[in-house]
Design a protein around this motif. Structure first.
Motif, PDB file in Angstrom:
ATOM      1  N   LEU A  15      -3.712 -11.330  -3.564  1.00 32.19           N
ATOM      2  CA  LEU A  15      -4.625 -10.290  -4.022  1.00 32.19           C
ATOM      3  C   LEU A  15      -5.484  -9.772  -2.868  1.00 32.19           C
ATOM      4  CD1 LEU A  15      -5.608 -11.975  -7.391  1.00 32.19           C
ATOM      5  CD2 LEU A  15      -4.314  -9.838  -7.146  1.00 32.19           C
ATOM      6  N   ALA A  16      -5.886 -10.680  -1.969  1.00 33.48           N
ATOM      7  CA  ALA A  16      -6.649 -10.251  -0.799  1.00 33.48           C
ATOM      8  C   ALA A  16      -5.811  -9.349   0.098  1.00 33.48           C
ATOM      9  CB  ALA A  16      -7.144 -11.473  -0.018  1.00 33.48           C
ATOM     10  N   GLU A  17      -4.538  -9.673   0.267  1.00 33.90           N
ATOM     11  CA  GLU A  17      -3.660  -8.846   1.099  1.00 33.90           C
ATOM     12  C   GLU A  17      -3.436  -7.479   0.474  1.00 33.90           C
ATOM     13  OE1 GLU A  17      -1.027  -7.894   4.327  1.00 33.90           O
ATOM     14  OE2 GLU A  17      -2.797  -9.138   3.999  1.00 33.90           O
ATOM     15  N   ILE A  18      -3.290  -7.440  -0.841  1.00 33.03           N
ATOM     16  CA  ILE A  18      -3.153  -6.157  -1.534  1.00 33.03           C
ATOM     17  C   ILE A  18      -4.376  -5.282  -1.270  1.00 33.03           C
ATOM     18  CG2 ILE A  18      -3.142  -5.100  -3.830  1.00 33.03           C
ATOM     19  CD1 ILE A  18      -1.303  -7.428  -4.704  1.00 33.03           C
ATOM     20  N   GLY A  19      -5.566  -5.882  -1.401  1.00 34.07           N
ATOM     21  CA  GLY A  19      -6.788  -5.127  -1.137  1.00 34.07           C
ATOM     22  C   GLY A  19      -6.918  -4.713   0.308  1.00 34.07           C
ATOM     23  N   ARG A  20      -6.539  -5.588   1.237  1.00 36.57           N
ATOM     24  CA  ARG A  20      -6.644  -5.279   2.664  1.00 36.57           C
ATOM     25  C   ARG A  20      -5.799  -4.072   3.037  1.00 36.57           C
ATOM     26  NH1 ARG A  20      -4.183  -5.819   7.355  1.00 36.57           N
ATOM     27  NH2 ARG A  20      -2.283  -6.652   6.418  1.00 36.57           N
ATOM     28  N   ARG A  21      -4.663  -3.914   2.362  1.00 38.12           N
ATOM     29  CA  ARG A  21      -3.770  -2.788   2.658  1.00 38.12           C
ATOM     30  C   ARG A  21      -4.164  -1.514   1.909  1.00 38.12           C
ATOM     31  NH1 ARG A  21       2.422  -5.182   2.893  1.00 38.12           N
ATOM     32  NH2 ARG A  21       1.937  -7.149   3.938  1.00 38.12           N
ATOM     33  N   GLY A  22      -5.236  -1.576   1.151  1.00 38.89           N
ATOM     34  CA  GLY A  22      -5.652  -0.401   0.402  1.00 38.89           C
ATOM     35  C   GLY A  22      -4.793  -0.108  -0.808  1.00 38.89           C
ATOM     36  N   LEU A  23      -4.073  -1.116  -1.308  1.00 38.95           N
ATOM     37  CA  LEU A  23      -3.229  -0.959  -2.488  1.00 38.95           C
ATOM     38  C   LEU A  23      -4.005  -1.346  -3.748  1.00 38.95           C
ATOM     39  CD1 LEU A  23       0.013  -2.637  -1.076  1.00 38.95           C
ATOM     40  CD2 LEU A  23      -0.444  -0.182  -1.292  1.00 38.95           C
ATOM     41  N   HIS A  24      -3.539  -0.862  -4.875  1.00 41.18           N
ATOM     42  CA  HIS A  24      -4.151  -1.183  -6.161  1.00 41.18           C
ATOM     43  C   HIS A  24      -3.088  -1.816  -7.054  1.00 41.18           C
ATOM     44  CE1 HIS A  24      -7.659   1.221  -5.051  1.00 41.18           C
ATOM     45  NE2 HIS A  24      -6.804   2.151  -4.634  1.00 41.18           N
ATOM     46  N   ALA A  25      -3.418  -2.969  -7.623  1.00 41.28           N
ATOM     47  CA  ALA A  25      -2.499  -3.658  -8.530  1.00 41.28           C
ATOM     48  C   ALA A  25      -2.716  -3.126  -9.945  1.00 41.28           C
ATOM     49  CB  ALA A  25      -2.727  -5.164  -8.482  1.00 41.28           C
TER      50      ALA A  25
END
Length: 287
Positions: free
Chosen positions: A258-268
């Motif tokens: 989840l941290a990596e998703i946020g770091r890349r500017g992605l939204h789950a």
């Protein structure tokens, strides 16, 4: 059990997770020469232009008259089996096989919610029968629920009648518990659907089979590092990620992912949000 650790807050997950995941990825790159990139063989198609509306004489109406009437809203056309969503938007869908330890399932959902992630749970019907309140818990958390067969058998090893009943029985259970058969169907034990299974899914009320383009392989992984390296190395815009809901290793890996998703500017987001499916399609009933 490691999977029972108290859920980490979003800010803590983002801070600690980003550093830990960076170390994992560096180690993985040193061994493999790169993180790689993955894209499923199939993708949701982009909307195409409308055909000219015929006039009373049967010929296409003039462009001026077509422009005068507002065009109806159209959802994107989707293939029957979907591996990923649009690649031009910073969204991904985390999809979980719904079975396993109940406490771990609650922990996984809580960690997703703390990070602002909405997910899709493809639930096994017999698992929901053991934990009937979980279906509503999933929906109340802002997530969505779908069909992963009644007993998680190998559908490819069953005859047509038995395979259909595995799909239809789970659909009936979902309807009893939630009022809907759910938005999506995914075969068991893998996300692959043969032409026969595609026809059976349609018969049960599911216009689309939800595949994936990123498999976490968390059921066979030996540690958190293997899961995070596999997913982070293939994650991109539009990815549909396959995970397990009730495994301790997956729950431990979630803060990093989840941290990596946020770091890349992605939204789950849910699969429905990623793919833009019409809501009317989820009201079908299994025969």
């Amino acid at each position: 059990m490691d999977g029972h650790r108290a859920p980490m807050g979003r800010r803590g997950a983002l801070g600690a997770g980003a550093g830990a995941l960076a170390a994992v990825l560096v180690a993985g790159c040193a061994r493999s020469g790169g993180t790689g990139g993955g894209a499923g063989p199939e993708a949701a198609t982009r909307p195409s232009g409308e055909a000219p509306a015929p006039s009373a004489s049967g010929t296409p109406a003039p462009a001026a008259s077509r422009a005068a009437a507002p065009a109806p809203h159209r959802f994107p056309a989707l293939p029957f089996r979907i591996a990923h969503g649009p690649r031009d938007r910073p969204r991904v869908a985390l999809t979980f096989d719904g079975r396993g330890d109940l406490d771990l399932a609650h922990a996984a959902l809580a960690r997703c919610e703390q990070a602002g992630a909405r997910v899709t749970v493809l639930a096994v019907g017999a698992w929901l029968a053991e934990h009937p309140g979980l279906a509503r818990r999933i929906l109340d958390g802002g997530h969505e629920i779908g069909n992963h067969t009644e007993h998680h058998l190998d559908l490819a090893a069953l005859d047509e009648r038995a395979a259909y009943e595995e799909i239809a029985a789970c659909a009936r259970r979902l309807r009893r518990l939630t009022g809907s058969i759910g938005a999506w169907f995914r075969p068991s034990p893998t996300a692959y659907a043969s032409p026969l299974l595609q026809r059976l899914a349609q018969r049960a009320g599911y216009p689309h089979v939800l595949g994936c383009d990123v498999e976490s392989l968390d059921h066979a992984a030996t540690g958190v590092a293997a899961v995070t390296r596999k997913v982070a190395g293939e994650l991109r815009n539009g990815s549909v990620v396959e995970l397990s809901l009730g495994r301790p290793l997956t729950v431990d890996a979630l803060p990093l992912l989840l941290a990596e998703i946020g770091r890349r500017g992605l939204h789950a987001v849910t699969a429905t949000e990623l793919l833009g499916r019409p809501a009317a399609e989820v009201t079908r009933t299994a025969r």
